[in-house]
Design a protein around this motif. Sequence first.
Motif, PDB file in Angstrom:
ATOM      1  N   CYS A 115       0.731  -1.371  -0.038  1.00  0.00           N
ATOM      2  CA  CYS A 115       0.209  -0.133   0.020  1.00  0.00           C
ATOM      3  C   CYS A 115       0.696   1.333   0.116  1.00  0.00           C
ATOM      4  O   CYS A 115       0.185   2.292  -0.263  1.00  0.00           O
ATOM      5  N   GLN A 121      -9.228  -4.141   7.945  1.00  0.00           N
ATOM      6  CA  GLN A 121      -9.349  -3.081   7.085  1.00  0.00           C
ATOM      7  C   GLN A 121      -9.848  -3.300   5.902  1.00  0.00           C
ATOM      8  O   GLN A 121      -9.855  -4.811   5.478  1.00  0.00           O
ATOM      9  N   THR A 131     -10.226  -3.036   1.967  1.00  0.00           N
ATOM     10  CA  THR A 131      -9.513  -2.703   0.564  1.00  0.00           C
ATOM     11  C   THR A 131     -10.249  -1.729  -0.156  1.00  0.00           C
ATOM     12  O   THR A 131     -11.307  -2.151  -0.695  1.00  0.00           O
ATOM     13  N   ASP A 160      -2.639   4.390   4.900  1.00  0.00           N
ATOM     14  CA  ASP A 160      -3.877   3.389   5.582  1.00  0.00           C
ATOM     15  C   ASP A 160      -3.525   2.673   6.977  1.00  0.00           C
ATOM     16  O   ASP A 160      -3.613   1.602   6.830  1.00  0.00           O
ATOM     17  N   GLY A 174      -6.976   6.384   5.328  1.00  0.00           N
ATOM     18  CA  GLY A 174      -7.811   5.288   5.761  1.00  0.00           C
ATOM     19  C   GLY A 174      -8.914   5.610   6.405  1.00  0.00           C
ATOM     20  O   GLY A 174     -10.095   4.738   6.532  1.00  0.00           O
ATOM     21  N   SER A 208      -7.779   0.393   3.404  1.00  0.00           N
ATOM     22  CA  SER A 208      -6.532   0.008   3.241  1.00  0.00           C
ATOM     23  C   SER A 208      -6.363  -0.373   1.686  1.00  0.00           C
ATOM     24  O   SER A 208      -7.349  -0.031   0.883  1.00  0.00           O
TER      25      SER A 208
END
Length: 339
Positions: free
Chosen positions: A109, A161, A163, A233, A262, A278
């Motif tokens: 990320c 989290q 995506t 994130d 995030g 994320s």
Amino acid sequence: MLKGHQSWIFEKKPVIRAAATVVGPFEGQGPLSNDFDIVHGDLMAGQDSWEKAERTLMEEAGKLAIENAGLTKEQVNFYIGGDLMNQIISTSFAARTLTIPYIGVFGACSTSMESLALAAMIVNSGSAQFALAGACSHNASAEKQFRYPTEYGSQKPPTAQFTVTGAGACVLSQEGQGLHVTSATIGRIVDMGIKDPFNMGAAMAPAAVDTIEAHFRDMQLEPGYYDLIVTGDLSKIGYAIANDLFNKHKFPIEQTQYQDCGMLIYDYQKQQVQAGASGCACSAVVTYGHLLKRMRKGELRRILVVATGALLSPISYQQGESIPCIAHAVSIEGEVEPK
């Protein structure tokens, strides 16, 4: 030019000629929906697989960024980008479509700022007149590769989290007016021994703090120099840990506004995203969409974007490895004195 131990100053201040963002339907329901160029109505984006849909998002963002820059793809010297898929296939297949000389990178990320830092270095050195930087991710393709089969419908813990489905790209130029990439700090691997792939915020927070502190140490600046410092994130869990670490290290983060991409892209009250967002697209679409628009409106003059990455793979997880993490920081500033 090298500054300090791990930072670059871009003396020629490459210009962000244009940017573009493309997102999925869930991101279009969030608080930043008006800041994205294209919002798809379904996760498939007209394709017959999630992986092909992710590639389509990157193709669209790249093409639109080039169009917004008033260029043709033949004028762009290099394309630097990456994603979360094995062998970064989303970006590589998009590069096949764009037919621009291509450098594929993987930083999980953190890829959005890794690619931007490298693009700025290439343009600043005079090795390119125009460079395209980008990153993408897709919720369903990432879930399929890194976690459980999507059809399984597994329950996720509060630390997990969500995506981001999307892609962000920008075109850097040697000349022009507008927003400039002025410096970058390349992160180092920080691994605190965390093995839980559903707690990436906690795993990545120390890397984010390490890079931010390195940036200000190398650049000999105080945090108040920036109007905003934004991590990629970390989301709720990692953001809280980062603040605790800043306090422990007596780093004056309170001198500036500190936020996390995030925590910005989704509505916690209306969208079930556990700890937050994320994915490679998280910092890419928030930066190239929301933050650049705020800068162009004059709401922000200087920002430091610190994209974070958890460098795990399904294989490393299955073999019981902990999660090595990294963060790359890029400073973006408003109009400077003409060359």
